[in-house]
Structure formats: C-alpha cells, structure tokens
Design an enzyme around this catalytic site. Structure first.
Site, PDB file in Angstrom:
ATOM      1  N   THR A  39      41.004  32.036  40.296  1.00 52.70           N
ATOM      2  CA  THR A  39      42.693  32.687  40.326  1.00 52.70           C
ATOM      3  C   THR A  39      42.676  33.465  40.697  1.00 52.70           C
ATOM      4  OG1 THR A  39      42.268  30.961  38.795  1.00 52.70           O
ATOM      5  CG2 THR A  39      43.850  32.543  38.387  1.00 52.70           C
ATOM      6  N   THR A  94      46.867  30.511  40.816  1.00 55.17           N
ATOM      7  CA  THR A  94      46.155  30.030  41.044  1.00 55.17           C
ATOM      8  C   THR A  94      46.149  28.405  42.038  1.00 55.17           C
ATOM      9  OG1 THR A  94      43.971  28.368  39.873  1.00 55.17           O
ATOM     10  CG2 THR A  94      46.456  28.675  38.994  1.00 55.17           C
TER      11      THR A  94
HETATM   12  N1  GLY Z   1      43.222  26.488  37.058  1.00 53.67           N
HETATM   13  C1  GLY Z   1      42.558  27.790  36.013  1.00 53.67           C
HETATM   14  C2  GLY Z   1      43.884  27.769  34.896  1.00 53.67           C
HETATM   15  O1  GLY Z   1      44.724  27.276  34.742  1.00 53.67           O
HETATM   16  O2  GLY Z   1      43.557  28.208  33.886  1.00 53.67           O
END
Ligand code: GLY
Length: 563
Positions: free
Chosen positions: A372, A390
């Site tokens: 992210t 992300t």
């Molecule tokens: N894909 C990582 C999150 O959203 O926490």
C-alpha cells in the site's frame, strides 16, 4: 510457487535493496507533502505553490504516484482520505474497491466447497471495482480549490515525457523479467518503446497510462467509469475471466463518512472508520495505553513492549470478531470498541508480568498484502490530508490491459474467502467480511490526523497490510507519549502482534537480545523480520507555524518536500 511465496520474495527483495539511508526530517513554513516518491512529493508542492490547498496537493500527488510508484500508487485500486480543515473539522472519503455485482460468498470454492488455491489473490476474479479515481474526484468536488485538470496534468507529463527510473523500479523490473514471474503483462510493463527495460537513471515513459490519464483529466470521474476506459476495462475482463461489467463501473461511487474519533491525554485522534479496521483498532489501543503509566518504564523496555503487544492482541481479536463493510453490517459496535469504559475492561485482563494466550478456537488472521502507500499533505492555512491507497499485493493482481497502462488491484483477497471456515493457517470465515455484491472488503489502512487545540498536530499513515494499524499506532504513541521528533518516531523499533498467530514480530536489529529474553520469559513467542511499514508523516507547530516532515528510510525514493 504459491502466490504468497512469490509476493514474499518480491517484497523481501525490494526491502533488501532499499534498507540503506535515513531520511532526516525537513522543515517548512508554507506547506509540505510527504510521499513514497520524492518527485511525486514535488508535484504536490508545485500545486501548493500555485495556490492549491492540501486536498489539491494530495490529489496531484496520488495521480503522480500512479506513475512513479506503481507497486502501490494507483488508479486501479482504492483507498481512504482523512481530511482536517484549518478550522479543525474532520471528514473522510471512502474509495475502497467494491465486489462486482456477479460476486458472491462461494465464488472462490470448488464443487466440493473447498477453497481453490490462489483464486482470490492471483486471478482476474481477485479484482475489485476500482475506487481511486472516484475518491480523488469526490475529494476535489467537495474540498478542492484549483481546477481538476491542473491536478492530473503533472502525472500526465511524468507518464508522457518520462521520469528517472530509480533503483527500486529497476529491482522490480528485474524480478518481473526473471523466471519467477508468470505475468505476461508485468514482463512487458517496464519496457520502453525500444523494448528495453530502462537502466537506473534513464527515463521511463508510459504512453498508454498517459492516454488514460488524459481521459480522466478531461472527463473527470466519467473518464474512468464510462466511455473508452470503461469499454477497455470490461473488454479485458471478458477476455481474461474477470467479472467486472460496465454496470459495476457505472454504479461505483466513493462515499464521505464521519471519522472515527478518540482522544489521548488531551489530543484528538481522527482516523478511518469501517470498512477500514484501522481507526477502530487504533483508538482502542490508544485508550488502553492511556491507562498505563509509561513514566515508570524505559522506552522500548520489555515492560513497555509487553503492554503494547497485549493491547495489539486485544484490538486484533475485536477486529476479527466485529469489523466489515458498515453498509452490510449496520450493527458494528464502533462506539463500544472505541470507548474509554471498554478499554478499562480490556486493560483489566492484562497481566503485567505474563503474556495472555490468544484463543485460537475463535477467528484466525490471514496474511494480506503489504504494498500500500501513504501520503500526507498540509497547506499554509493548516488544512491537512492523510491519504492511504493500495492495490493490495505489490503491483496488485500483476494484471492489466496494455492499452490502458495501469495495474488492476487484487483487493478481493481482503474478503473472508470461505464462509464459516476458519483454519489454523489463519484463514477467517466470519460473516462480517464475507463476499457480497457491491460490498467493500475490510481494510487495515489507517490514515490518521491527530489534532491539538483544533489544529492538525500530526498527519501520518503507512503501508503494510495488517502491520499498518500497529506501525501507525506506535508512531502516534511515540510522538504523543514520548514527545518524539517525527523522524525518530518513524524510525523507532516497531513490533506487531495480530492476535493470531500468537507471536510478536519485531524489526531486525532494533530489539536487544536482553529485552527479547525477558519477553520470552513472560511467555511471548518472538519472530524477526527486516522491516515494517513505510511511514510518511508531518507534525505542525501551529504557534510557530512550522511544518516538520519525515519519510521512512525503508523507502529511499520517498521524501518530505516543503517550501
Ligand atoms: N490491502 C490492504 C488493506 O487494505 O489493508
């Protein structure tokens, strides 16, 4: 090789090549941007210099990161904004991806009800309906100042004219050229028009991405969700087994939500509400910390770290039990979980000399993507933005349309994949986060703003999957409780406990052998890893009107830029 192993190798490689420099803090009087790529921070600052506000700067920086930091910067993923205006009013924008209309709770199971390996991570069915363009557009419509086109143009310039290929991108390009990589799209992704991968220091051009960004510049939200871009996305989905349709894209809307609000010793802490779990868990842990007397403990002593780990254990147990998309789970007990009374009950369960045992018969905790990225902005008037977005894994699904030039997320992997099935490997099967059409998957992203006397005091966030919540928590705690400078707070040892597996993960070389021994004697299991998170933060002294910014040394291309 499994998807987890591949992603682990890629992330480990990127961190191993980048663990080198300390990014010292930067001071400024007129505004500041901190992001994973210094050239993108410069883009944000150029917008502030033109008279744009913190929201404008965040939007321009986010579009720029989609060009310069494609491991996580994106237009094919989603995320969250926390915005505090100069008068201290706080709001959030939720642009988390959504499950497509054709998705359902059993979509990742075979005819016997077993989970098909990797289907929810590394196939076109792992792609959620992207939210980034909708979120940035909504933020601009409600709170931006400069014309939209001026905010998208710098990213177009970087994609069209090229920007300097850095060592991190080179490392990724080498990985995707190797035999480990099975993605045809990624094999070609970094190539210039000559068919060569640029060397560090060369210019890297992305003409297809520039064309997509031009449509977004000229048509705003509709430049992504309708017309040419939507046609190309859905044509690609049909050819590659994806399930996103034109209706999914047309229906996608970002949502403005009230922030999660808590307090710590007179400071106000604002963060992201569900569908992120970050804000609830952060406030629960800060409330627990407020009940302990850290004045009697040495910083990062075993007693200190034990209490921190026990707070994490409890917040993550509550996360697993209760949290999911609020539009599908109207009864999430947010007020209870973030209350001071609840913290008192939770604190009373902690034995200050002994590790608790996580009850593994309840709900497990699965690995999720750590790629992210976070950016923080603040303008001369004291408006501040904390934005985390992300693609889920590093380079997301590692799939995309070569005509469009951007990478699709694999965020569907953040849903619980198999109803009712919880396993010792950490797979969760609880209802709150099962797949449903148009539902948003639970996130750990924790964009946060701490206020002091109604003004922003600390703007902070990080990548890192579930470690995000804990790295943000410890950085906020370091600044508020230990009065630490922002660069020191970012660089200080981070630990991570997520209830299950029942272990403390700690950053290599930062925890002394003596302290490790005492923690083990208390009953904790310890595991080391190279690094956690990549925090991008700003503190603001509103009396002296000085901004101080710092970015995490784990990302050497990152930077705090002020003016
Ligand atoms: N894909 C990582 C999150 O959203 O926490």
């Amino acid at each position: 090789m499994t998807a987890y192993k591949k992603i682990f190798l890629l992330v480990a490689f990127l961190f191993s090549t980048t663990w080198a420099q300390i990014n010292a803090q930067t001071y400024a009087k007129n505004g500041m941007v901190v992001s994973s790529d210094k050239t993108s921070s410069e883009v944000g600052v150029s917008i502030l210099k033109k008279g744009g506000n913190a929201v404008d700067a965040a939007i321009a920086t986010a579009f720029s990161l989609a060009v310069t930091h494609p491991a996580a910067g994106n237009i094919g993923g989603g995320g969250f904004i926390v915005f505090m205006n100069a008068k201290g009013k706080v709001t959030t924008i939720d642009f988390r991806e959504k499950a497509p209309l054709a998705a359902g709770p059993n979509m990742y199971l075979d005819e016997n009800g077993n989970l098909i390996a990797d289907i929810n991570h590394m196939t076109a069915k792992a792609i959620g309906v992207p939210g980034t363009v909708a979120g940035l557009y909504l933020a601009h419509q409600k709170y931006g100042q400069l014309p939209w086109a001026e905010l998208v143009q710098p990213a177009i310039d970087q994609a069209q004219n090229g920007f300097v290929f850095n060592w991190s991108l080179n490392g990724a390009a080498e990985y995707f050229s190797s035999e480990e990589n099975e993605s045809e799209f990624m094999k070609n992704y970094f190539k210039n028009q000559t068919g060569e991968i640029p060397e560090p220091g060369d210019l890297w051009h992305q003409p297809e991405l520039a064309c997509t960004l031009i449509l977004i510049r000229d048509k705003g939200h509709d430049g992504f969700y309708k017309g040419e871009t939507a046609n190309k996305i859905t044509a690609w989905m049909k050819q590659n087994g994806g399930i996103i349709t034109k209706k999914d894209l047309k229906k996608y809307a970002a949502v403005e939500r009230n922030p999660i609000q808590g307090s710590y010793k007179g400071y106000d802490v604002y963060s992201m509400p569900p569908p992120s779990s970050g804000g609830v868990a952060l406030i629960e842990m800060m409330n627990l910390m407020e009940l302990a007397d850290f004045k009697t403990m040495e910083f990062n002593s075993a007693s200190h770290l034990h209490l921190v780990a026990e707070a994490m254990r409890r917040a993550f147990a509550d996360r697993a039990e209760h949290l999911g998309d609020p539009d599908f789970n109207p009864d999430i007990p947010v007020d209870k979980l973030t209350s001071k009374d609840f913290a008192k009950k939770r604190f009373a369960e902690i034995d200050i000399n002994r590790a608790s045992v996580s009850d593994s018969t309840r709900f497990g905790q699965l690995y999720d993507g750590e790629s992210t990225t976070h950016l923080s902005t603040i303008d001369k008037d004291g408006n501040a933005v904390s934005l985390t977005y992300t693609l889920e894994y590093s380079y997301g699904s590692q799939m995309g349309s070569s005509e469009l030039g951007f990478i699709f997320n694999n965020e569907m992997g953040d849903f619980n994949p198999q109803p009712g099935v919880t396993k010792s490997n950490g797979q969760i099967g609880t209802n709150a986060n099962l797949v449903a059409p148009e539902k948003r998957m639970l996130s750990s992203m924790t964009p946060t703003i701490v206020g002091k006397n109604g003004k922003p005091y600390l703007v902070i966030g990080s990548p890192g999957g579930r470690t995000i919540i804990n790295t943000v928590f410890q950085t906020v705690f370091n600044v508020l409780e230990f009065d630490m400078r922002i660069d020191k707070a970012i660089e200080a040892l981070k630990i991570h406990h997520q209830w299950l597996p029942d272990q403390i993960i700690y950053e290599k070389n930062l925890l002394s052998p003596d302290t490790r021994k005492i923690l083990e004697g208390m009953g904790h299991t310890l595991r080391e890893r190279t690094n956690m998170g990549a925090l991008m933060g700003i503190t603001y002294d509103s009396e002296k009107k000085v901004f101080t910014g710092a970015s995490d040394s784990s990302q050497p291309d990152s930077g705090a830029v002020g003016f």
